[in-house]
Enzyme design. Structure first.
Site, PDB file in Angstrom:
ATOM      1  N   HIS A 110      13.292 -59.171  38.584  1.00  0.00           N
ATOM      2  CA  HIS A 110      14.002 -59.374  39.969  1.00  0.00           C
ATOM      3  C   HIS A 110      13.916 -60.706  40.106  1.00  0.00           C
ATOM      4  O   HIS A 110      13.134 -61.510  40.668  1.00  0.00           O
ATOM      5  CB  HIS A 110      13.122 -58.474  41.077  1.00  0.00           C
ATOM      6  CG  HIS A 110      13.076 -57.210  40.722  1.00  0.00           C
ATOM      7  ND1 HIS A 110      12.218 -56.564  39.854  1.00  0.00           N
ATOM      8  CD2 HIS A 110      13.732 -55.849  41.330  1.00  0.00           C
ATOM      9  CE1 HIS A 110      12.253 -55.298  40.003  1.00  0.00           C
ATOM     10  NE2 HIS A 110      12.982 -54.871  41.003  1.00  0.00           N
ATOM     11  N   HIS A 142      19.344 -58.828  43.052  1.00  0.00           N
ATOM     12  CA  HIS A 142      17.920 -58.252  43.407  1.00  0.00           C
ATOM     13  C   HIS A 142      17.139 -57.807  42.250  1.00  0.00           C
ATOM     14  O   HIS A 142      15.977 -58.293  42.042  1.00  0.00           O
ATOM     15  CB  HIS A 142      18.192 -56.892  44.421  1.00  0.00           C
ATOM     16  CG  HIS A 142      16.664 -55.983  44.331  1.00  0.00           C
ATOM     17  ND1 HIS A 142      15.841 -56.237  45.321  1.00  0.00           N
ATOM     18  CD2 HIS A 142      16.553 -55.061  43.643  1.00  0.00           C
ATOM     19  CE1 HIS A 142      14.990 -55.253  45.055  1.00  0.00           C
ATOM     20  NE2 HIS A 142      15.253 -54.380  43.870  1.00  0.00           N
ATOM     21  N   GLU A 166      -3.513 -42.952  59.462  1.00  0.00           N
ATOM     22  CA  GLU A 166      -4.364 -42.643  58.202  1.00  0.00           C
ATOM     23  C   GLU A 166      -3.688 -43.571  57.174  1.00  0.00           C
ATOM     24  O   GLU A 166      -4.702 -43.913  56.399  1.00  0.00           O
ATOM     25  CB  GLU A 166      -4.186 -41.095  57.700  1.00  0.00           C
ATOM     26  CG  GLU A 166      -4.755 -40.071  58.677  1.00  0.00           C
ATOM     27  CD  GLU A 166      -3.667 -39.635  60.026  1.00  0.00           C
ATOM     28  OE1 GLU A 166      -2.536 -40.364  59.929  1.00  0.00           O
ATOM     29  OE2 GLU A 166      -4.328 -38.896  61.013  1.00  0.00           O
ATOM     30  N   HIS A 195      -3.878 -27.107  59.218  1.00  0.00           N
ATOM     31  CA  HIS A 195      -4.829 -27.889  59.297  1.00  0.00           C
ATOM     32  C   HIS A 195      -6.065 -27.459  58.066  1.00  0.00           C
ATOM     33  O   HIS A 195      -6.969 -27.863  57.883  1.00  0.00           O
ATOM     34  CB  HIS A 195      -5.624 -27.702  60.517  1.00  0.00           C
ATOM     35  CG  HIS A 195      -5.105 -28.759  61.516  1.00  0.00           C
ATOM     36  ND1 HIS A 195      -3.615 -28.477  61.925  1.00  0.00           N
ATOM     37  CD2 HIS A 195      -5.555 -29.622  62.577  1.00  0.00           C
ATOM     38  CE1 HIS A 195      -3.577 -29.356  62.526  1.00  0.00           C
ATOM     39  NE2 HIS A 195      -4.538 -30.178  62.970  1.00  0.00           N
TER      40      HIS A 195
END
Ligand SMILES: Cc1ncc(C[n+]2csc(CCOP(=O)(O)OP(=O)(O)O)c2C)c(N)n1
Length: 664
Positions: A29, A260, A409, A471
């Site tokens: 890159h 890129h 999280e 859950h």
């Protein structure tokens, strides 16, 4: 002050090395290093505190290239500054097997690389953790010993990732004013112009998260320097949005996605050389330019020496403690703390959830191991990760040791990686096991980098009960066990929980997940034992009634006590059975073959019991083994009913064994 001309030549050295290395590797890159060379030149030659002679100097500033695809920026800068390992030969070997210049920067592999980056936004969130660790240690040891900054180069892609939102919100909330992010605001990503997919005003977004933010021309060295100086004075973290041109200098591909992620091509490289006024052949830096870089590389030697002297003047005990922590050596307190816990459990057995057993363990471990920094993603009371007396780490009190990460999280896991990378702290945290999916990209990088981070993940099965299938993890243990170098612990009682904590803390080069229950479990281990039996990964927790067993039962966590009842039922029917607890597959797999064979045994019938999917269990029970567990999602009901509904009962285990015996 560097003249503009000198600056341009120094920046062009980065550009030339980047495009030449990518050209030679036929992959890579070039766009990012060419576009951000001016920012890097200003930062590394005027501001960053570092010493190439000692890439692990504890009080160095950290530089994180969050957009890891631009790795040649880092490799070029490390070479130019005089990091010994980064020779021109390594630059020539960019992306080749065994080189110090892999496709994306890898921490631990290349001296001077602070974190492994590539998955976008992870580096940015690591940097937040580094900045937390810096403030915490500065609060403990004072600015004479700990006083450094964390700089990040982040691309549009980094800032589009959801993780960036969590990370900048946390940094703003904690007022981490030692953190500075340069946004490589080039308006280009792989698909083309950013306007195809994004229209966020990043400056206003960061400001809304409590940052100081400004915009500069990313090719104007004095504007960049002025923005850095202003940012350094801020009481908040700083964003500098640097307007740049991707592939700066390439005659036709600059400003386009074409620069890129692929070699520019011979003609374009020749054109760039002309445009930049760079006449040196590939992989050669004119001596006067190299000399300027090398001088910059020595800029902080005096600072480093002065710091070393200040450390030497610390009282001996404080100095030893600081060095111990920075070396990642655990103090002598751990073994004694675990021993105390095991003694108390032997004296007074407890029937508690393993999440509570973990809290009891933490009540002893946290005071004994001052480098432990706890936390939870807004489930503190459910994860039981904050033992009594543990103060909160906040913008008002960085010496606290418990972090309220909020409902973040992913940033929690990535920031923990940054804290571990920084050194001096051992982070642990809490969430529900089912949300390990939200942490997974960071867990994978922790495993890849070999970081000691410890994730307490509670509510580890259908034992969750009424909250239902959203859950209730079923595939998570298997999915986590699939990550190399991650240890997944699932203790069955108070004693195993203490032992698993010990193993997780002692794993200096591996992350751990400790999966814990919401529901109470009987204490299986009642005898006093100095040995950490969980260290074997699996061990015979209840032997066969007599003679050679007909059945080997294997179980983890909450299913160990259920399997123990099954063993009893079988015994009553005249079938001898032994029970093996398997708190950690990875440690069992790592055991010597003979020890592993002894644990697995040679009973004709093997049964695995775990309230989760079967995947992974065949390595213990064999493909013809019997598995009692889950084969689909859970349901919402009181948990005892769910165990019956899904057939995870002692009777079902015994019946399965008896059926197999009858059939054989
Ligand atoms: C999580 C993640 N998703 C996707 C990629 C693949 N990828 C690498 S760079 C990039 C985006 C490139 O745009 P930008 O971040 O602006 O970098 P620039 O083009 O300016 O170098 C993508 C999608 C990745 N590395 N990480």
């Amino acid at each position: 002050m560097t003249s503009r001309e000198a600056h341009d030549r120094m920046a062009n050295a980065i550009r030339a090395l980047a495009m030449d290395a990518v050209e030679r590797a036929k992959s890579g890159h070039p766009g990012l290093p060419m576009g951000t060379a001016d920012i890097a030149t200003v930062l590394f030659t005027r501001f960053l505190k570092f010493d190439p002679a000692d890439p692990t100097w504890p009080d160095r500033d950290r530089f994180v290239l969050s957009a890891g695809h631009g790795s040649m920026l880092l490799y070029a800068v490390l070479h130019l500054l005089g990091y010994q390992a980064m020779t021109m030969e390594e630059i020539r070997r960019f992306r080749q097997l065994g080189s110090l210049t892999p496709g994306h920067p890898e921490r631990g592999h290349t001296p001077g690389i602070e974190t492994t980056t590539g998955p976008l936004a992870q580096g940015l969130a690591n940097a937040v953790g580094m900045a937390i660790a810096e403030r915490h240690l500065a609060a403990l040891y004072g600015p004479q010993i700990v006083d450094h900054r964390v700089y990040v180069l982040a691309s549009d892609g980094d800032l589009m990732e959801g993780l960036s939102h969590e990370a900048i919100a946390l940094a703003g909330h904690l007022r981490l004013n030692r953190l500075m992010v340069f946004h490589d605001d080039n308006g280009i990503s792989i698909d083309g112009p950013l306007r195809l997919s994004d229209s966020v005003d990043q400056v206003r977004r960061f400001e809304a998260a409590g940052w100081a933010a400004s915009r500069v021309d990313g090719h104007d060295p004095e504007a960049i320097a002025a923005a850095i100086e202003a940012g350094q004075l801020s009481d908040r973290p700083t964003l500098i949005a640097c307007r740049t041109t991707i592939g700066f200098g390439a005659p036709t591909k600059a400003g386009s996605e074409k620069s890129h992620g692929s070699p520019l091509g011979a003609d374009e490289v020749a054109g760039a050389r002309q445009k930049l006024g760079w006449s040196a052949p590939p992989f050669e830096v004119p001596p006067e330019i190299l000399a300027q870089w090398r001088t910059a590389g020595q800029r902080c030697q005096a600072d480093h020496a002065a710091w070393t002297e200040r450390v030497a003047r610390l009282a001996a005990a404080e100095r030893a403690e600081f060095q111990r922590r920075m070396d990642g050596e655990l103090g002598p307190g751990l073994a004694a703390a675990v021993d105390t816990l095991k003694q108390s459990f032997a004296a007074a057995p407890q029937e508690v959830a393993t999440r509570r057993a973990s809290e009891i363990a933490l009540e002893t471990l946290v005071p004994a191991i001052p480098e432990m920094i706890g936390g939870s993603a807004d489930l503190t009371g459910s994860n039981n990760t904050r033992p009594k007396g543990m103060t909160v780490l906040s913008a008002e009190n960085y010496s606290g040791r418990f972090i309220h990460y909020g409902v973040r999280e992913h940033a929690m896991a990535a920031a923990m990686n940054g804290m571990a990378l920084h050194g001096g702290v051992v982070p642990y945290s809490g969430t529900f096991l089912v949300f390990s999916d939200y942490c997974r990209p960071a867990l994978r990088l922790a495993a890849l980098m070999g970081l000691r981070v410890i994730h307490v993940m509670t509510h580890d099965s259908i034992g969750v009960g009424e909250d239902g299938p959203t859950h209730e993890p079923v595939e998570h243990l298997a999915a986590l066990r699939a990550i190399p170098n991650l240890r997944v612990f699932r203790p069955c009682d108070t004693v195993e929980t203490a032992e698993c904590w010990q193993l997780a803390l002692e794993a200096a080069h591996a992350p751990s997940v400790i999966a814990l229950t919401r529901q109470n479990l009987p204490q299986m281990r009642r005898e006093r034992s100095d040995v950490n039996r969980c260290a074997a990964g699996g061990y015979e927790i209840v032997p066969a009634q007599h003679g050679k067993p007909a059945v080997s039962l294997f179980a983890s966590g909450s299913e160990v006590s259920i399997a123990a009842q099954a063993r009893q039922i079988l015994g009553d029917r005249g079938v001898t059975a032994r029970l093996v607890s398997v708190p950690c597959f990875e440690l069992l797999r790592a055991a010597p073959a003979e020890a592993r064979r002894a644990v697995i045994g040679d009973a004709p019938i093997r049964i695995g019991v775990e309230a989760a999917v079967r995947q992974g269990w065949d390595e213990i029970i064999g493909s013809d083994g019997i598995f009692i567990g889950m084969s689909g999602f859970g349901a919402s009901a009181p948990y005892c009913e769910l165990y019956r509904h899904f057939g995870i009962t002692a009777q079902a285990i015994a019946d399965a064994a008896l059926r197999r015996l009858g059939a054989s």
